[in-house]
Design a protein around this motif. Structure first.
Motif, short mmCIF file in Angstrom:
data_model
loop_
_atom_site.label_atom_id
_atom_site.label_comp_id
_atom_site.label_asym_id
_atom_site.label_seq_id
_atom_site.Cartn_x
_atom_site.Cartn_y
_atom_site.Cartn_z
N GLU A 67 38.11 19.45 -54.58
CA GLU A 67 38.63 20.18 -53.21
C GLU A 67 39.16 18.71 -52.00
O GLU A 67 37.73 18.29 -51.94
N GLY A 68 40.56 18.92 -51.73
CA GLY A 68 39.79 18.26 -50.61
C GLY A 68 40.02 16.45 -50.24
O GLY A 68 40.44 16.01 -49.85
N SER A 69 40.58 16.64 -51.73
CA SER A 69 40.83 14.72 -52.18
C SER A 69 42.26 14.43 -51.27
O SER A 69 43.12 15.38 -51.25
N GLN A 70 42.22 12.95 -51.93
CA GLN A 70 43.88 12.80 -51.68
C GLN A 70 44.54 12.85 -52.56
O GLN A 70 44.59 12.48 -53.54
N ILE A 83 57.76 19.83 -56.01
CA ILE A 83 57.26 20.94 -55.72
C ILE A 83 56.32 21.57 -56.25
O ILE A 83 55.24 21.86 -55.30
N MET A 84 55.53 21.20 -57.07
CA MET A 84 54.49 21.33 -58.05
C MET A 84 53.65 20.73 -57.49
O MET A 84 52.35 20.77 -57.27
N MET A 85 53.50 18.97 -56.92
CA MET A 85 52.68 17.72 -56.86
C MET A 85 52.55 18.59 -54.89
O MET A 85 51.33 18.94 -54.84
N PHE A 86 53.33 19.60 -54.39
CA PHE A 86 53.17 20.01 -53.12
C PHE A 86 52.21 21.42 -53.72
O PHE A 86 51.15 21.87 -52.72
N VAL A 87 52.25 22.57 -54.81
CA VAL A 87 51.66 23.63 -55.08
C VAL A 87 50.04 22.89 -55.30
O VAL A 87 49.35 23.77 -54.46
N ARG A 88 50.01 21.97 -55.79
CA ARG A 88 48.86 21.58 -56.44
C ARG A 88 47.98 21.31 -54.81
O ARG A 88 46.36 21.05 -55.22
N ASN A 93 43.83 22.61 -51.28
CA ASN A 93 43.55 21.81 -50.22
C ASN A 93 42.97 20.00 -50.16
O ASN A 93 42.13 20.17 -49.02
N LEU A 94 44.56 19.83 -50.56
CA LEU A 94 43.91 18.51 -50.47
C LEU A 94 44.71 17.74 -49.16
O LEU A 94 45.73 18.43 -48.67
#
Length: 336
Positions: A67-70, A83-88, A93-94
């Motif tokens: 969580e919180g990674s770049q 879209i799924m990169m956005f959802v991940r 909380n990236l």
């Protein structure tokens, strides 16, 4: 979740990102997505956001993304991959950097910026080989990886997984590690079960993403309960002289730098014959042709090589195989 758009020049694309953000965080439980059109006409389908969240969590768990990674989003944001990169990013909380899609995404980034998670299509990967370590754990989708590109990925010490899936399965349901360790088979994500139907095509069940016994047209060979070898599309199989030839499987034996496909053409004696179509105006010389086809058995070699200046692609870069074949046959460019 943080969104970084500072490297985007187009205000119109920034507006598209804002619309995606608004759609995702709205109270509507459904999300409409258009399919790629690589195996048929594009169509709009409705997905449930909870299923999309479950898919994102499965990938994050599989790849062990903290969580919180770049993360880097450089795919089109109107297709399921982007879209799924956005959802991940939303689920974990990236800190998400978004770029307009281009063949060389790292050209638009500062040299000291690195990521934990990225996703790219083969063209982007081939144009970013020296930068792949900066991508972190990289998901490759949108098309096959050629043997030459796989070697280059491994040589550049990337962490890369090739994905299998479709819009209906909310992007991928299985990943095949390419580098640093090259695996032969795809491994399904948590919560996914697989089987084969009577035609040896993959059948997928994944209740968490709303998929129940989805029969695909993808020929496969099961390796245990959670792994499979992908052989190609059922409707691409070439029946030549009583022999079944699987174009996508044979393409993995061909070593060419140009884009190419194998496809079948009617033959009055054999039923069908295998063709090699290369995206090029210039025919291969004899030495290059022999080297490119060296790994094919005698009965696997194409009967003819056709050359086409430009293949036909979907909007997100997948080759439209049947349309490309039709155009190659209609134009009848230089024969190999």
């Amino acid at each position: 979740m943080k969104i970084n758009t500072k490297n985007i020049r187009s205000q119109a694309y920034i507006q598209d990102i804002m619309r995606l953000e608004e759609r995702w965080f709205s109270n509507d439980p459904n999300f409409f997505v258009q399919t790629s059109g690589s195996t048929g006409q594009p169509k709009t389908i409705s997905l449930q956001k909870e299923h999309m969240r479950n898919s994102a969590r499965a990938t994050l768990k599989f790849l062990n993304i903290e969580e919180g990674s770049q993360a880097l989003l450089c795919l089109p944001i109107d297709k399921i991959g982007g879209i799924m990169m956005f959802v991940r990013a939303a689920e974990a909380n990236l800190d998400l950097t978004i770029l307009e899609p281009s063949s060389k995404p790292f050209d638009f980034l500062e040299e000291n910026v690195n990521f934990a998670l990225s996703a790219m299509v083969p063209l982007q990967i081939s144009q970013s080989l020296a930068q792949l370590q900066r991508a972190g754990k990289l998901i490759a989708g949108g098309g096959p990886l050629s043997p030459r590109l796989i070697r280059q990925i491994i040589e550049n010490k990337a962490q890369l997984w090739h994905s299998y899936g479709m819009t209906e399965t909310i992007s991928h349901i299985a990943l095949r590690q390419i580098s640093p360790v090259l695996a032969d088979a795809f491994k399904v994500l948590p919560g996914v079960t697989i089987s084969l139907n009577a035609q040896s095509c993959l059948t997928i069940s994944a209740p968490a993403i709303g998929v129940e016994k989805l029969e695909t047209k993808d020929l496969a060979q099961l390796i245990g309960e959670d792994e499979f070898l992908w052989k190609g599309r059922l409707d691409n199989v070439v029946l030549s002289g009583g022999l079944k030839l699987y174009p996508e499987e044979l393409e993995q034996k061909i070593d060419l730098s140009e884009n190419f496909i194998l496809a079948g053409r009617d033959n009055p004696i054999l039923g069908q014959e295998l063709l090699l179509i290369i995206e090029s105006e210039q025919p291969l010389d004899e030495q290059l042709r022999m080297a490119a086809l060296a790994r094919l058995d005698r009965l696997e070699k194409p009967k003819e090589i056709l050359y086409l200046k430009s293949f036909i692609y979907t909007s997100n870069g997948k080759i439209k195989r049947s349309e490309t074949l039709s155009q190659a046959l209609a134009l009848r460019p230089n024969k190999g």
